[in-house]
Write a protein that holds these residues in place. Structure first.
Motif, mmCIF file in Angstrom:
data_model
loop_
_atom_site.group_PDB
_atom_site.id
_atom_site.type_symbol
_atom_site.label_atom_id
_atom_site.label_comp_id
_atom_site.label_asym_id
_atom_site.label_seq_id
_atom_site.Cartn_x
_atom_site.Cartn_y
_atom_site.Cartn_z
ATOM 1 N N UNK A 277 -117.474 16.417 -39.516
ATOM 2 C CA UNK A 277 -116.320 16.909 -39.288
ATOM 3 C C UNK A 277 -115.981 15.867 -40.344
ATOM 4 N N UNK A 278 -116.968 14.586 -40.316
ATOM 5 C CA UNK A 278 -116.217 13.939 -41.577
ATOM 6 C C UNK A 278 -116.386 14.044 -43.143
ATOM 7 N N UNK A 279 -117.854 15.286 -42.774
ATOM 8 C CA UNK A 279 -118.301 15.682 -44.882
ATOM 9 C C UNK A 279 -116.948 16.348 -44.674
ATOM 10 N N UNK A 280 -116.835 17.666 -43.357
ATOM 11 C CA UNK A 280 -115.336 18.208 -43.917
ATOM 12 C C UNK A 280 -114.160 17.362 -44.469
ATOM 13 N N UNK A 281 -113.878 16.643 -44.282
ATOM 14 C CA UNK A 281 -112.494 15.684 -44.133
ATOM 15 C C UNK A 281 -113.239 14.752 -45.734
ATOM 16 N N UNK A 282 -114.075 13.769 -45.914
ATOM 17 C CA UNK A 282 -114.741 13.278 -47.020
ATOM 18 C C UNK A 282 -114.779 14.281 -47.989
ATOM 19 N N UNK A 283 -115.233 15.676 -47.991
ATOM 20 C CA UNK A 283 -115.470 16.330 -49.133
ATOM 21 C C UNK A 283 -114.063 17.114 -49.223
ATOM 22 N N UNK A 284 -113.084 17.698 -48.892
ATOM 23 C CA UNK A 284 -111.684 17.949 -48.749
ATOM 24 C C UNK A 284 -111.078 17.454 -49.640
ATOM 25 N N UNK A 285 -111.162 16.388 -49.748
ATOM 26 C CA UNK A 285 -110.220 15.351 -50.436
ATOM 27 C C UNK A 285 -110.014 15.550 -51.770
ATOM 28 N N UNK A 286 -111.126 16.506 -52.022
ATOM 29 C CA UNK A 286 -111.654 16.423 -53.162
ATOM 30 C C UNK A 286 -110.514 17.661 -53.775
ATOM 31 N N UNK A 287 -110.297 18.840 -52.995
ATOM 32 C CA UNK A 287 -109.300 19.592 -53.326
ATOM 33 C C UNK A 287 -107.801 18.764 -54.000
ATOM 34 N N UNK A 288 -107.547 18.207 -52.910
ATOM 35 C CA UNK A 288 -105.799 17.833 -53.696
ATOM 36 C C UNK A 288 -106.194 16.499 -54.663
#
Lengths: 481, 509
Positions: free
Chosen positions: B142-153
């Motif tokens: 879950x941490x990784x998904x949030x950590x990496x997802x920030x790249x998109x916005x």
């Protein structure tokens, strides 16, 4: 072995498609006007019905060991049908626009799907080859379906020549295997492969040829050369079919061939698959960087994706097959959506294919741009989109099987691949322009938005696909070892 | 107070509320929102509610309890030991609050933005959700998904609304961060198949062979180091900070860089204690080089935005030194500095935004004399400059002193060199102040010099109050920290002592 009457119920999906395809063929020939649209609709309907029939048909072996159905073949069948339905939905209005709306088109797709279902369920190298050829011949014609178009004809010819070569290699490999194992039956080959050393060596040579023949079809490097050209030259509706259903069928077949008849020879073919996977990822990543045509770009991207999917097979474990199946399932949805966006790229009825043509899309049509951006990010494997999970599962299998080098190559190529996926997003969001595309058909919108929503929401229900693919993987290994 | 939250999944609400807001903004009818005011007000409203919830969270947080609080756990991939697992402790609490505080501030700061305002506001809300989610995650996946997802916005924010070289900067940011994160993904997968779960609480207590720890540490360093812009992984930073739109720079410098430092505290230290001890000298070197070299680089800048960007990176060096002292004082100092730096750097960038919105230049040699023309602005800027250089009475002082106190126990030279870097920061910050506020006015007459308006007061005053409050009453932070830090340090040190002495040869204790 099931009795004679039960045999046909085993092949129910195949028979259903074949029968309705023949009826539709007759209807198409006999009627004076061309009912392409109606026949496409009927084909979609038939596929949807068959999607249900796949579960009605019993599991087991039939036709004297020629055909098998189990959880694995069901999983692959459903993906093939999904890809075919999506490609047909996209083709309906596109074909009309570019003037290739003939009733033969959906029929050829149906015949190709028959071939795919046969080869997915093949339990004998002979039925495998028959299925393979039914699929390939239909695809050759499809590639050249826009016969007045020079590029389409060229693509068809190129695909035919290279495809024929790969079929030849496959057949040669099959004959070698037969010579050394003394049988074409999957179970028989597995027995021979775990038996005498001489038979194993001979089968190994045969296996290499079989592997090369199949690698051609899934467009894995170094046998990928036809992919960008055929992707670019064929009409986009055909390309969207090429990018989905045949890839699933051949990848599923590859997994079955390697794990069922040649399962005992895992240590021998493992390195080979690793090399193909690594090369595919590298070629896919580097080849796509300089492309300006979006279909060529997707062609190279397909090569790369096949490389990632092959990691799971190279791992040689149930977790690996599960990873490959999940990867392929997600890949089908990503491809359908992306090609939905590509078929929608047209100005005044003429398709446009350069990436720059998308400039300014985000300002003009934010929903389209967002959807295509979701597909690109998903293909690049950025969480929380579904593409990330595909990569995650194959990485999990690779690390578990100790394929560290392959995993490191995979992440390095992921970064390069992200570069060109991002370029598409960059053109849409950061560059100025006025694409002025024609309005999209309802079918295109359905495919595009359904795929995009599916990829975004996958994170909430990763369990269902995982469970189905895990069952499929267990069946495959259970019968192999 | 705690009872109110018993039945309310407040941590989930903090994540999903901004996502809901973003969806509403994006799904809205564009014709009825032609000037974007609807999107602005939705974004401001949602982020303000977030802030209120975050403050309520702070009030309900029990600083004397150990372990994680407000824990939420739900099956996600039960067969693989992955769950939707949230919780906060003293370490993560303040980063959630910092994010919730700065989001409404940057939305206020972008009130005049008019280009594609719906996408803009949605991107910021999405970023808030992902950032808060990352700080709250107790599951590695879950941490990784949030950590990496920030790249998109963030990619969109830099690329659409950035400066002249925005496209290049956006690509650079994305690829650098992705290249850093993917090794962490492999490390995640390794730990996942080693432990059979991605529960971070379990992983923190799982023994890992020392040889593997080294590799995992390097993978984490690649990921968190790039995010936190630790030297030499900071090379993306000047261009990205320079080209990003100001509100984006604020979020990058104040919140996203903390993700990296937080990662060191949450992953490297507790999960890889032996490797952390082994690599601590390396981290000191990286930190000290960052403090000194990047400070010198800041001194050479002519562009105030870039100067503050370098200053931000230099202070991250200080934080890294504090974390790897592996002592309670040092880590508390690093945490304090992280919060303080988040506030101060955000405020400094906001001050630059105030100047830019008046048509002022970003170049130091085209500014000057603003102290007389804009006295209120000058006061604020001076306060934040002094907080940035660590003047006693401001929040910057507490963090620096604690870090130096922790460092001097480990190694005199580390402390000395870090301290030197801090002196350099005084040099360039004073250059900045003199040029902007006191030198002769060099700007052309057509730029406005009206003082702060109400909206800008609203942005800067709360931060100023917090900076002073934390400087005078540091216990407000250190008391909630202490339990979590003590647990962390005792576990880390306990594991570190178990290491054969030969492996500690690199440590110069």
């Amino acid at each position: 072995m099931i009795n004679e009457s039960g045999m046909f119920s085993l092949a129910l999906p195949i028979v259903a498609i074949a029968a309705s395809a023949l009826v539709m063929l007759l209807a198409g020939i006999l009627s004076k006007r061309d009912h392409a649209f109606a026949i496409t609709g009927a084909a979609i309907f038939v596929f949807a019905i068959v999607g249900r029939l796949v579960f009605v048909a019993p599991t087991g072996v039939g036709f004297h060991g020629m055909l098998i159905t189990n959880a694995f073949t069901r999983f692959a069948d459903i993906l093939v049908l999904l890809g075919a339905i999506g490609a047909l939905v996209l083709s309906a209005s596109f074909n009309q626009r570019v003037g290739i709306a003939r009733f033969e088109y959906p029929l050829l797709v149906m015949f190709a799907v028959i071939g795919m279902l046969v080869l997915i369920g093949a339990d004998n190298l002979l039925s495998l080859y028959v299925g393979f050829e039914i699929q390939s011949l239909s695809l050759y014609v499809l590639a050249a379906v826009a016969r007045d178009n020079l590029r389409s004809a060229e693509a068809g010819l190129k695909y035919f020549v290279l495809g024929a070569l790969s079929s030849g290699l496959l057949l040669y490999g099959i004959s070698l295997v037969y010579g050394f194992a003394g049988t074409l039956d999957f179970a028989g080959i597995a027995r021979a492969a775990s038996g005498a050393a001489g038979a194993r060596l001979g089968s190994m040579v045969g296996l290499v040829f079989v592997l090369v023949g199949l690698a051609f079809k899934v467009s894995a490097a170094p046998f990928h050369m036809w992919t960008p050209d055929v992707y670019e030259g064929s009409p986009t509706s055909v390309t969207s079919f090429f990018a989905t259903a045949p890839k699933v069928a051949t990848m599923a077949l590859l997994a079955r061939v390697l794990f069922v008849p040649f399962g005992p020879m895992l240590p021998h073919w493992q390195l080979l698959v690793e090399i193909i996977a690594a090369l595919s990822m590298i070629v896919g990543a580097i080849g796509a960087v300089r492309q300006t045509n979006i279909k060529r770009l997707l062609g190279y991207s397909a090569v790369g994706h096949m490389g990632y999917a092959l990691i799971g097979i190279a791992a040689g474990t149930a977790a690996g097959i599960r990873g490959t199946l999940i990867y392929i399932a997600i890949y089908v949805v990503m491809s359908l959506g992306t090609f939905g966006c590509v078929t929608a790229m047209s100005r005044k009825g003429k398709p446009v294919e350069r990436i720059e043509d998308l400039a300014g899309m985000a300002a003009e049509d934010p929903r389209y741009a967002l959807a295509l951006a979701i597909f690109m990010w998903s293909m690049a494997g950025i969480p929380p989109l579904a593409g990330f999970f595909g990569k995650l599962y194959v990485f999990l299998a690779a690390i578990h099987a100790g394929l560290d080098v392959l995993a490191v190559i995979a992440i390095a190529t992921s970064v390069i691949a992200a570069f060109y996926y991002l370029r598409v997003i960059k053109v849409m969001y950061f560059d100025r322009g006025a694409p002025g595309f024609d309005p999209r058909s309802i079918g295109m919108n359905v495919v595009i938005y359904a795929s995009a929503i599916g990829l975004v929401l996958f994170i909430f229900v990763p369990g269902s696909v995982t469970v189905a693919s895990a069952q499929a993987a267990h069946v495959l290994l259970g019968s192999g070892f | 107070m705690n009872n109110v939250f018993v039945n309310m999944p407040i941590l989930s609400v903090l994540i999903w509320l901004p996502i809901l807001g973003a969806v509403i903004i994006l799904a809205g009818d564009s014709d009825r929102d032609s000037d974007g005011s609807r999107s602005r007000w939705i974004a401001l409203g949602v982020s303000t509610v977030e802030l209120v919830l975050a403050i309520a969270l702070l009030a309900a947080f029990n600083p004397h309890a150990s372990g994680f609080q407000f824990v939420e756990i739900m099956d996600w991939l039960p067969a693989y030991g992955v769950s939707y697992h949230l919780g906060i402790d003293g370490i993560s609490l303040f980063f959630v609050i910092l994010t919730a505080l700065l989001t409404p501030v940057v939305i206020l700061a972008s009130w005049r933005e008019h280009r594609r305002i719906r996408t803009y506001m949605a991107a910021f809300l999405l970023m808030e959700a992902l950032t808060i989610g990352m700080f709250e995650s107790l599951d590695f996946l879950l941490f990784y998904i949030f950590f990496e997802g920030v790249l998109i916005p963030m990619y969109l924010i830099i690329g659409i609304w950035g400066g002249e070289r925005r496209v290049h900067a956006a690509l650079k940011f994305f690829l650098f961060t992705l290249a850093g994160s993917l090794p962490m993904l492999l490390a995640l997968v390794w730990m996942w198949q080693h432990a059979g779960t991605t529960n971070m609480v379990t992983l923190a207590h799982m023994p890992i062979p020392a040889s593997v720890q080294d590799w995992l540490f390097i993978a984490f360093l690649a990921s968190f180091g790039v995010k936190a812009a630790v030297w030499p992984m900071h090379i993306w930073l000047p261009e990205v900070y320079g080209e990003a739109p100001l509100p984006g720079t604020v979020m990058l410098a104040a919140v996203l860089s903390k993700m990296g430092a937080y990662g060191f505290l949450r992953f490297s230290l507790p999960m890889l204690p032996e490797a952390s001890a082994y690599f601590a000298p390396l981290m000191f070197v990286l930190g000290v080089v960052a403090v000194i070299y990047i400070s010198l680089a800041a001194l050479a800048q002519r562009d105030i935005k870039r100067m503050v960007a370098y200053s931000s990176a230099a202070h991250m060096g200080l934080i890294v030194v504090g974390i790897f002292t592996l002592s309670i004082v040092g880590i508390e100092g690093a945490l304090f500095q992280m919060v303080s730096h988040g506030l101060v750097i955000a405020a400094l960038f906001l001050c630059i935004g105030v100047l830019l919105s008046r048509g002022q230049s970003r170049m130091l040699d085209q500014l000057g004399g603003l102290a007389a023309r804009m006295p209120v602005f000058a006061t604020f800027l001076m306060l934040f400059v002094l907080a940035n250089v660590g003047l006693p009475g401001t929040s910057g002082f507490v963090g620096e002193v604690l870090v130096l106190a922790g460092a001097i126990k480990v190694n005199f030279w580390v402390a000395l060199l870090t301290g030197t870097g801090m002196i350099l920061s005084v040099a360039y910050m004073l250059v900045l102040t003199r040029r902007v506020l006191f030198d002769n006015a060099r700007y052309s007459s057509n730029v406005a010099t009206n003082d702060l308006n109400g909206r800008e007061w609203l942005m800067l005053a709360p931060i100023a109050v917090l900076v002073l409050f934390l400087g005078i009453y540091p216990d407000a932070l250190t008391v909630p920290f202490s339990h979590a830090v003590q647990t962390l340090v005792h576990e880390t040190l306990a594991a570190g002592r178990a290491v054969p002495s030969g492996r500690l040869a690199m440590v110069t204790r």
